[in-house]
Design an enzyme around this catalytic site. Sequence first.
Site, mmCIF file in Angstrom:
data_model
loop_
_atom_site.group_PDB
_atom_site.id
_atom_site.type_symbol
_atom_site.label_atom_id
_atom_site.label_comp_id
_atom_site.label_asym_id
_atom_site.label_seq_id
_atom_site.Cartn_x
_atom_site.Cartn_y
_atom_site.Cartn_z
ATOM 1 N N ASP A 93 -16.378 12.396 -3.684
ATOM 2 C CA ASP A 93 -17.109 13.389 -4.463
ATOM 3 C C ASP A 93 -18.562 13.351 -4.016
ATOM 4 O OD1 ASP A 93 -18.188 11.247 -5.744
ATOM 5 O OD2 ASP A 93 -17.118 11.553 -7.618
ATOM 6 N N ASP A 296 -7.884 13.165 -9.930
ATOM 7 C CA ASP A 296 -8.371 11.795 -9.764
ATOM 8 C C ASP A 296 -8.956 11.345 -11.088
ATOM 9 O OD1 ASP A 296 -11.539 11.277 -9.788
ATOM 10 O OD2 ASP A 296 -11.161 13.333 -9.135
ATOM 11 N N CYS A 334 10.267 1.292 -15.504
ATOM 12 C CA CYS A 334 9.276 1.420 -14.423
ATOM 13 C C CYS A 334 9.732 0.661 -13.182
ATOM 14 C CB CYS A 334 7.938 0.868 -14.898
ATOM 15 S SG CYS A 334 6.653 0.960 -13.642
ATOM 16 N N CYS A 336 7.608 -0.083 -10.638
ATOM 17 C CA CYS A 336 6.425 -0.573 -9.917
ATOM 18 C C CYS A 336 6.638 -2.054 -9.563
ATOM 19 C CB CYS A 336 5.154 -0.393 -10.755
ATOM 20 S SG CYS A 336 4.823 -1.744 -11.910
ATOM 21 N N CYS A 339 6.459 -4.509 -12.710
ATOM 22 C CA CYS A 339 7.633 -4.522 -13.606
ATOM 23 C C CYS A 339 8.861 -5.079 -12.888
ATOM 24 C CB CYS A 339 7.899 -3.120 -14.136
ATOM 25 S SG CYS A 339 6.592 -2.546 -15.247
ATOM 26 N N HIS A 370 0.569 -1.395 -12.217
ATOM 27 C CA HIS A 370 1.475 -0.666 -13.106
ATOM 28 C C HIS A 370 0.890 0.687 -13.526
ATOM 29 C CE1 HIS A 370 4.207 0.348 -16.347
ATOM 30 N NE2 HIS A 370 3.124 0.596 -17.056
HETATM 31 ZN ZN LIG Z 1 5.405 -0.952 -13.992
#
Ligand SMILES: [Zn+2]
Length: 405
Positions: A93, A296, A334, A336, A339, A370
């Site tokens: 930016d 963003d 999840c 990710c 997790c 996460h």
């Molecule tokens: Zn997660």
Amino acid sequence: MASQFNFEIAKELPNGLGRAGLIRTPHGDIETPAFAVVGTHATVKYLTPDEVRSTGATVMLSNGYHLYRKAAEIDAAGGLAEYSGWRGPTMTDSGGFQVMSLGSGIGKVVSMDKRDIAREQAKSAKKDRLSQVSDSGVSFRHPTDGKIETFTPEVSMQIQHQIGADIMMAFDELTSIGDSYEYNVAALRRTHAWARRCLKGHQKLTAARADKPYQALYGVLQGAHYKSLRRRTAGYLGRLDFDGYGLGGAFEKERLGDILQWCNQELPKTKPRHLLGLSKPDDIFVGAENGVDTFDCVAPTREARHGRLYTLDGNINIRNSVFAEDDSPIDAECDCPTCQSGLTRAELRRLLKSPESADKETAFKLASIHNVHFIVNLLKQIRHSILAGNFIKFRDLWLERYYKK
Ligand SMILES: [Zn+2]
């Protein structure tokens, strides 16, 4: 060469505004709509570039203001993608928001509730600004060494070219929610003049640095919550030779959909649009539905460090004592790395509350992975739903579950 940057629409929503597409940059492709993870100082706090990639993120946004004193060093390293080790698509930016928010009139970019607005108006009334806006640019006292610095459109272009992100933002004047209509008219006139100066500086720098990868420049739309100003600026900037558009401004959350419609109905359909500074799921759905291609926000990582974690059933604060014995993952659905590692809520809570700074930093890292994954993945699912033709159904089910509590 502008051909190093382009945008293709793969599928549109029936409203003619929302779309799924693909942005091609010299450092790789961005499937849209997409969330740009924020690495303010060229790194995402507590995460290595590989860990950022493990969230599924495809683009990183850094801050022109926070990097301007390092711009020459970043240039010498080959630009932001190389300097940061991220190596994928990047955005910057203009730094305008940060230098102007050193003044007291400006707070968060968008999506305010009534309490935020009252606070902004109170601050705006005081006007004890550290920054001064004039037609030439913005002067400000640097908060660390007190040196007076001036950002102009030309300075912003010089800095952003040195930083070398694939996508840059034009230098604009962000008004505060406390500013009058008349002030917004004057600010918009300045933003238009600055947009022309940015384009000129950008074209000169692009020619002078022809050996570097092409950098796209987005024009930035302001105009607060005024329909006439939003349509006027979208029409005006839409006719200039920008590669895409940034959507900015301070306004009430409830007006987000209207404002995006006013802007995006006027802007050329064939150019990508970035919504500056938003990541609340309801705002993201409104954005995607109304033609935003990239988003963003610092919130996912900042909230993670405060123990606020996103789950499909709403957000939780892991510091809360109810999680002290909770052996479930942050979010059972999840995928990710955090997790999937088998980490439990109780374990994460212990790390976050530990007196050892190494434990805390581990917690910041795990929680950030996460939260970033959660928002990146939400955008991916939105993209799939647009492509599959079931966006509205997906939106309604998703939001109903998330905001149920
Ligand atoms: Zn997660």
